[in-house]
Design a protein around this motif. Structure first.
Motif, PDB file in Angstrom:
ATOM      1  N   CYS A   1       0.824  -1.215   0.000  1.00 40.76           N
ATOM      2  CA  CYS A   1       0.000   0.000   0.000  1.00 40.76           C
ATOM      3  C   CYS A   1       0.858   1.266   0.000  1.00 40.76           C
ATOM      4  CB  CYS A   1      -0.931  -0.007   1.206  1.00 40.76           C
ATOM      5  SG  CYS A   1      -2.094  -1.382   1.236  1.00 40.76           S
TER       6      CYS A   1
ATOM      7  N   TRP B   1       0.000   7.074   7.897  1.00 35.92           N
ATOM      8  CA  TRP B   1      -1.181   6.836   7.053  1.00 35.92           C
ATOM      9  C   TRP B   1      -2.224   7.925   7.219  1.00 35.92           C
ATOM     10  CZ3 TRP B   1      -1.031   4.477   2.866  1.00 35.92           C
ATOM     11  CH2 TRP B   1      -0.238   3.333   2.683  1.00 35.92           C
TER      12      TRP B   1
ATOM     13  N   THR C   1       1.366   0.118 -10.159  1.00 36.28           N
ATOM     14  CA  THR C   1       0.500   1.295 -10.133  1.00 36.28           C
ATOM     15  C   THR C   1       0.859   2.271 -11.243  1.00 36.28           C
ATOM     16  OG1 THR C   1       0.325   1.048  -7.734  1.00 36.28           O
ATOM     17  CG2 THR C   1      -0.419   3.126  -8.670  1.00 36.28           C
TER      18      THR C   1
ATOM     19  N   PHE D   1      -5.430   2.408  -1.574  1.00 35.11           N
ATOM     20  CA  PHE D   1      -4.165   2.176  -0.872  1.00 35.11           C
ATOM     21  C   PHE D   1      -4.173   2.815   0.513  1.00 35.11           C
ATOM     22  CE2 PHE D   1      -2.502   2.021  -5.386  1.00 35.11           C
ATOM     23  CZ  PHE D   1      -2.333   0.647  -5.383  1.00 35.11           C
TER      24      PHE D   1
ATOM     25  N   ALA E   1      -6.693   0.811   2.876  1.00 36.07           N
ATOM     26  CA  ALA E   1      -6.170  -0.507   3.252  1.00 36.07           C
ATOM     27  C   ALA E   1      -4.929  -0.374   4.129  1.00 36.07           C
ATOM     28  CB  ALA E   1      -5.850  -1.314   2.000  1.00 36.07           C
ATOM     29  N   GLY E   2      -4.043   0.560   3.784  1.00 40.61           N
ATOM     30  CA  GLY E   2      -2.819   0.735   4.566  1.00 40.61           C
ATOM     31  C   GLY E   2      -3.108   1.131   6.001  1.00 40.61           C
TER      32      GLY E   2
END
Length: 427
Positions: free
Chosen positions: A38, A101, A169, A193, A196-197
């Motif tokens: 991610c 994140w 990507t 990304f 999910a990360g």
């Protein structure tokens, strides 16, 4: 050496037994590999489209202005790498990973709908913060888990996951841009990304107990007069220790190459008639090979040593730049050949450099040493974009590629002179 279970095996804060080794920690290690997919995917959003957004959407006429987003990203990521090492003395690695994140949440939205180029540059400041915190922590946490005997393999798997995601990507955004335009669809896959990360980072367990166990087992006790602070470690890693100095300069030049190709290659190959899909193929192939190759090269560095892979990897990269120009009359072939050599050369270098720094750093100051190395390495992004912008505006894109080849070959020779092997009992 992996830690065998015994009646006195230490436990973490939740009471779980703590042992070092890839097999012993495979579940957490695998989770961190997916997290780094991610991480790489988020930065891969920019590889194909953003230089062209600058020239085509915002009509920037200066190459240096186009490359300003890479300068912003590289400088911010480098400084954040350095800070991340120091932050580990105050915060758990998991806390830093989650913070990275959270900072990255606005990035795909800004890239997709930025009303001016300044917004793109600002988004890259946030992206640099995100990458510096998240990527630093995934590599540190993997090294914590596996112990000294599998550092090369651990870093190889970490970087393989990240850079394969960068490449895939970049390839995907190239095809989406060719079909649906440069914005917003290619950038919005970054929302997946980020979501999910962040979710996976919340599920990761911290590795503080593994660091404590390695410190307790370390064969060479920390000298009583050795300062483990950031200032002393920065000086030790940057110039006082020959091997760490050699690794730092090689890392800087390696990412100078990446920053340069990030900005130059889309412009160079579109100028020679290639479309967005072909440029996406070139820009995707380079990091995919870089990523996938590190599984093998990281493991190989544990067996034959770090230095051969570092030196020859830099020379292979230099050859990739040379062939990009030699074959330029057939631009697709030139792009593919250069991408293959740059990808394979970088795959040789990347995990070996991180493992070499880990070899020469005591566990008590390893996080700061890795932060310092990653500072110099990722300053290369900014340096590459700055050099590329100045040279491209003054002498043209071809001269910029020649300069990259010369610098890369010279860096390989310096690495050969300065870096020594450090073979612990575990290797």
């Amino acid at each position: 050496m992996n830690t065998p279970p015994t009646a006195t095996t230490p436990t973490d804060a939740a009471g779980r037994p703590v042992r070092l080794g890839l097999r012993e920690n495979w579940a957490q290690f695998t989770l961190l590999v997916i997290v780094n997919v991610c991480v790489g995917g988020l930065v891969g959003l920019e590889r194909t489209t953003v230089p062209l957004i600058g020239s085509r959407t915002f009509h920037l006429t200066s190459d240096l202005a186009v490359f300003s987003f890479i300068i912003a990203f590289g400088f911010t990521k480098a400084v954040t790498n350095l800070a991340a090492g120091a932050l580990t003395a105050r915060f758990h690695r998991k806390q830093i990973l989650v913070a990275g994140w959270l900072i990255g949440i606005p990035v795909p939205f800004a890239l997709a709908w930025a009303p001016s180029w300044g917004w793109i540059v600002a988004a890259n400041v946030l992206l640099g913060l995100n990458q510096g915190l998240t990527w630093s922590m995934t590599v540190n946490m993997k090294i914590d888990l596996v112990g000294p005997s599998r550092r090369g393999l651990a870093t190889g798997l970490n970087e393989a996951a990240g850079y394969t995601a960068v490449g895939v990507t970049a390839l995907l955004t190239g095809y989406l841009a060719a079909a649906y335009g440069l914005r917003p669809l290619p950038e919005l896959i970054g929302v997946v990304f980020v979501g999910a990360g962040l979710a996976l980072a919340l599920a990761v367990r911290d590795t503080a107990a593994h660091v404590a166990l390695e410190l307790a087992q370390h064969s060479k006790p920390l000298p009583s007069d050795e300062n483990t602070g950031l200032k002393s470690t920065f000086a030790r890693t940057s110039w006082l220790n020959r091997s760490l100095r050699g690794a730092s300069q090689a890392g800087l030049v390696n990412n100078l190459n990446d920053g340069l190709t990030w900005g130059v290659f889309p412009l160079l190959f579109t100028d020679h008639g290639l479309g967005l899909a072909a440029v996406g193929l070139i820009k995707g192939l380079y990091p995919v090979l870089w990523g996938l190759g590190q599984v093998a090269t990281g493991h190989l560095s544990d067996r034959i040593g770090r230095k051969p892979l570092i030196v020859y990897g830099m020379l292979v990269q230099a050859g990739g730049f040379v062939l990009a120009l030699v074959l330029l009359e057939r631009p697709l072939l030139a792009g593919i050949v250069s991408a293959v050599l740059l990808g394979l050369g970088t795959a040789m270098v990347y995990p070996a450099l991180i493992a070499s720094v880990s070899d020469h750093a005591h566990p008590a100051w390893r996080a700061n040493a890795l932060g310092t190395y990653r500072f110099w390495r990722d300053i290369g992004y900014a340096a590459g974009a700055l050099v590329a912008g100045v040279l491209a505006d003054a002498l043209g894109l071809n001269a910029t590629v020649i300069a990259a080849a010369v610098l890369t070959a010279a860096s390989g020779l310096l690495a050969a002179r300065w870096i020594t092997e450090h073979r612990s009992d575990a290797r």
